[in-house]
Design a protein around this motif. Structure first.
Motif, mmCIF file in Angstrom:
data_model
loop_
_atom_site.group_PDB
_atom_site.id
_atom_site.type_symbol
_atom_site.label_atom_id
_atom_site.label_comp_id
_atom_site.label_asym_id
_atom_site.label_seq_id
_atom_site.Cartn_x
_atom_site.Cartn_y
_atom_site.Cartn_z
ATOM 1 N N SER A 59 0.822 -1.206 0.000
ATOM 2 C CA SER A 59 0.000 0.000 0.000
ATOM 3 C C SER A 59 0.863 1.266 0.000
ATOM 4 O O SER A 59 0.410 2.324 -0.423
ATOM 5 C CB SER A 59 -0.907 0.002 1.233
ATOM 6 N N THR A 101 2.729 1.552 6.765
ATOM 7 C CA THR A 101 1.579 1.138 5.973
ATOM 8 C C THR A 101 0.709 2.345 5.626
ATOM 9 O O THR A 101 1.216 3.470 5.617
ATOM 10 C CB THR A 101 0.822 0.008 6.732
ATOM 11 N N ILE A 139 -2.262 0.534 14.564
ATOM 12 C CA ILE A 139 -3.323 -0.445 14.822
ATOM 13 C C ILE A 139 -4.516 0.349 15.316
ATOM 14 O O ILE A 139 -4.415 1.096 16.291
ATOM 15 C CB ILE A 139 -2.893 -1.493 15.858
ATOM 16 N N ALA A 165 -10.551 -0.857 15.335
ATOM 17 C CA ALA A 165 -11.313 -1.777 14.485
ATOM 18 C C ALA A 165 -10.899 -1.508 13.042
ATOM 19 O O ALA A 165 -10.252 -0.493 12.751
ATOM 20 C CB ALA A 165 -12.811 -1.551 14.656
ATOM 21 N N ASP A 166 -11.258 -2.412 12.162
ATOM 22 C CA ASP A 166 -10.947 -2.240 10.751
ATOM 23 C C ASP A 166 -11.641 -0.966 10.227
ATOM 24 O O ASP A 166 -12.868 -0.877 10.257
ATOM 25 C CB ASP A 166 -11.457 -3.473 9.993
ATOM 26 N N ARG A 226 -12.304 0.091 7.452
ATOM 27 C CA ARG A 226 -13.236 -0.098 6.338
ATOM 28 C C ARG A 226 -14.600 -0.556 6.840
ATOM 29 O O ARG A 226 -15.586 -0.491 6.132
ATOM 30 C CB ARG A 226 -12.668 -1.116 5.338
ATOM 31 N N LYS A 246 -5.816 -6.991 9.360
ATOM 32 C CA LYS A 246 -4.830 -7.270 8.314
ATOM 33 C C LYS A 246 -3.569 -6.412 8.451
ATOM 34 O O LYS A 246 -2.563 -6.672 7.805
ATOM 35 C CB LYS A 246 -5.514 -6.985 6.967
ATOM 36 N N VAL A 247 -3.641 -5.390 9.289
ATOM 37 C CA VAL A 247 -2.557 -4.427 9.380
ATOM 38 C C VAL A 247 -1.207 -5.072 9.735
ATOM 39 O O VAL A 247 -0.159 -4.574 9.360
ATOM 40 C CB VAL A 247 -2.930 -3.289 10.359
HETATM 41 P P1 ADP Z 1 0.441 -3.200 3.568
HETATM 42 O O1 ADP Z 1 0.259 -3.172 2.102
HETATM 43 O O2 ADP Z 1 1.142 -1.979 4.087
HETATM 44 O O3 ADP Z 1 1.029 -4.465 4.079
HETATM 45 P P2 ADP Z 1 -2.195 -4.102 4.390
HETATM 46 O O4 ADP Z 1 -3.247 -3.820 3.401
HETATM 47 O O5 ADP Z 1 -1.647 -5.483 4.477
HETATM 48 O O6 ADP Z 1 -1.016 -3.033 4.183
HETATM 49 O O7 ADP Z 1 -2.700 -3.687 5.863
HETATM 50 C C1 ADP Z 1 -3.184 -2.390 6.108
HETATM 51 C C2 ADP Z 1 -4.701 -2.381 6.086
HETATM 52 O O8 ADP Z 1 -5.209 -3.181 7.151
HETATM 53 C C3 ADP Z 1 -5.319 -1.030 6.335
HETATM 54 O O9 ADP Z 1 -5.421 -0.289 5.147
HETATM 55 C C4 ADP Z 1 -6.685 -1.368 6.934
HETATM 56 O O10 ADP Z 1 -7.696 -1.244 5.972
HETATM 57 C C5 ADP Z 1 -6.576 -2.834 7.328
HETATM 58 N N1 ADP Z 1 -6.972 -3.079 8.715
HETATM 59 C C6 ADP Z 1 -7.826 -4.036 9.128
HETATM 60 N N2 ADP Z 1 -7.998 -4.000 10.451
HETATM 61 C C7 ADP Z 1 -7.224 -2.997 10.924
HETATM 62 C C8 ADP Z 1 -6.969 -2.462 12.224
HETATM 63 N N3 ADP Z 1 -7.526 -2.959 13.342
HETATM 64 N N4 ADP Z 1 -6.102 -1.425 12.318
HETATM 65 C C9 ADP Z 1 -5.509 -0.915 11.225
HETATM 66 N N5 ADP Z 1 -5.732 -1.365 9.977
HETATM 67 C C10 ADP Z 1 -6.573 -2.411 9.809
#
Ligand code: ADP
Ligand code: ASP
Ligand code: MG
Length: 464
Positions: free
Chosen positions: A9, A226, A231, A234-235, A237, A262-263
């Motif tokens: 990302s 990222t 963190i 919650a997600d 999205r 997923k973070v």
């Molecule tokens: P990268 O490409 O940097 O590895 P990811 O897409 O794997 O990023 O992880 C980042 C994404 O995780 C964020 O854009 C977010 O939408 C998602 N996400 C889900 N749950 C959480 C959470 N509890 N906190 C932060 N991000 C989260």
């Protein structure tokens, strides 16, 4: 030494990569901080590589087109970053793309795509991105070296999700870094087996690469950069009002990510925890924001509950029958047969009457789980000691996570009350004995509402 990791990302296009190189230069190199940097593949590239592998295997007419578009995307980024001095980087890319094209052609001809070959194909994502970025940095006078991590991270041969052999890996990495002075640009996600075949560490595995390197060289910190502020509770999205946490413990981070945040990739916490190395999650688009630190004991956030996460699609496998009561060994046979068939159990809940055991698995494993359990307990089923195994679909799991829950009575009550008031039915409940998390199985259609009401009642209210 600090290990930095930038995910897909953060490296989706020319502007973003320029932003990342800016951060590296101004926050680290100019401040004379020693660093090593892990990069993922550019955004969506891993998915596209899977697609092009499948298209070649299926001999779909557009497989060449897909390949060409992947090629063009990378060439455009390489040129965009290096308007002059682009000869070497294009040459290197051409070599890699020729290698990939040959493999794809082989798949097309023999009509075979094994997990081993797929890992080989996927490794190109990280090899492309790290080649482009290391060349670009050198062109700009930020002296660095490309490092193919598969030369140092040794794994078993579970392609797609290989397990790391830390004894050999740690030795190789620490030896390697003793000889090196230049900043290393490290391919995330990939390792190699004993027989030197490329393996991958599981989707999202570049986070893990950073932690493996960090632990092996006793880094001061591991920073995961990222596209969000850290963190979040919650997600973002799924829950609009989620907010970033200052600090969580390794265990809390592991629970949240295991249940869908997923973070950060769940295994990332282990190497760091063993060496007590701090992990920091930072936002590439807001580099001055402090982000979230993951440490042994979190003291900065007062919240009892740190966050909620969810696995959106699961099935429940229910094994029940009077013959299970008081009979030792049923559970061990049940888990044994699932493990033998490599069916991963996400959650277990057993009624105290021992009359039934309920397991959550991924939807694609539901039918297989039923089949192998019924085979294992064939005799008990004939004797009617155990009934037919029931699979329920279209379910989700929500996990409410927080270390301090164990010192605070009434949390689960509040969770259940919030759901009850909103007419959300709970299908199964599990609470780890560590009381670090309460997990609930609900109908998928209720997921969004459930996350939002729990967040509102247990987290947002506390923030004020
Ligand atoms: P990268 O490409 O940097 O590895 P990811 O897409 O794997 O990023 O992880 C980042 C994404 O995780 C964020 O854009 C977010 O939408 C998602 N996400 C889900 N749950 C959480 C959470 N509890 N906190 C932060 N991000 C989260
Ligand atoms: N590129 C890999 C993936 O998409 C690894 C990662 O991004 O962490 O899963
Ligand atoms: Mg990721």
């Amino acid at each position: 030494m600090i290990i930095l990791k930038f995910g897909g990302s953060s490296v989706g296009n020319v502007d973003r990569i320029n932003q990342v190189i800016n951060i590296i230069e101004h926050h680290y190199i100019l401040k004379r901080k020693r660093i090593a940097i892990v990069f993922s593949a550019f955004q969506n590239v891993t998915d596209k590589l899977i697609e092009v592998g499948n298209l070649s295997y299926d001999r779909k007419p557009n497989h060449k087109e897909q390949f060409n578009s992947l090629y063009q995307d990378h060439i455009d980024i390489a040129n965009g970053l290096n308007p002059s001095k682009n000869v070497v980087v294009i040459e290197k890319l051409n070599l890699l793309f020729t290698e990939l094209e040959e493999i794809l052609h082989g798949i097309y001809l023999v009509k075979e795509l094994t997990p081993r070959t797929l890992d080989y194909i996927l490794s190109f994502g990280e090899r492309f991105s790290n080649t482009i970025i290391s060349e670009t940095m050198n062109n700009r006078g930020l002296i660095c070296e490309y490092l193919d991590a598969s030369k140092l991270i040794k794994t078993n041969s579970d392609f797609g999700n290989a397990r790391v052999d830390f004894k050999i890996t740690d030795k190789k990495i620490s030896r390697f870094f003793k000889r090196k002075n230049k900043t290393q640009i490290i391919t995330g996600f990939i390792g190699s087996s004993r027989s030197n075949e490329i393996t991958t560490l599981g989707r999202g595995g570049s986070d893990y690469t950073a932690s493996i390197f960090g632990a092996a060289i006793n880094a001061k910190a591991i920073e995961i950069w990222t596209d969000v502020d850290g963190i979040l509770t919650a997600d973002p999205r799924k829950v609009k009002n989620s907010f970033p946490l200052k600090s969580v413990s390794y265990e809390e981070a592991m629970e949240l990510s295991h249940f869908g945040a997923k973070v950060i990739y769940p295994p990332t916490m282990l190497p760091a925890l063993q060496k007590n190395i701090k992990i920091v999650i930072k936002n590439t688009f807001r580099p001055d924001f402090e982000g979230t630190e993951i440490v042994a004991r979190n003291l900065k956030d007062p919240f009892t509950i740190k966050g909620i996460s969810s696995i959106d699609d699961v099935s429940i496998v229910r094994v029940q029958g009077g013959g299970m009561i008081g009979v030792t060994g049923i559970a061990s046979r049940l888990f044994g047969v699932l493990a033998k068939n490599r069916i991963n159990i996400i959650l277990i809940s057993q009624a105290s009457s021992e009359h039934s055991i309920c397991l959550a698995v991924l939807p694609e494993s539901g039918k297989d789980a039923k089949k192998v359990i019924e085979e294992e307990f064939r005799l008990e089923m004939i004797d009617k000691k155990i009934g037919e195994v029931i699979v329920e679909e279209n379910l989700s799991i929500i996990a409410v996570v927080g270390e301090n829950m164990r010192h605070t009575p009434g949390i689960s009550g509040k969770v259940f009350q919030s759901l009850g008031k909103n007419n959300i039915n709970i299908i199964a409940i599990a609470q780890g004995s560590s009381e670090l998390n309460i997990s609930l199985v609900i109908n998928k259609k209720d997921l969004s509402k459930a996350l939002n009401v729990i967040h509102k009642n247990l987290l947002q209210s506390k923030r004020k």
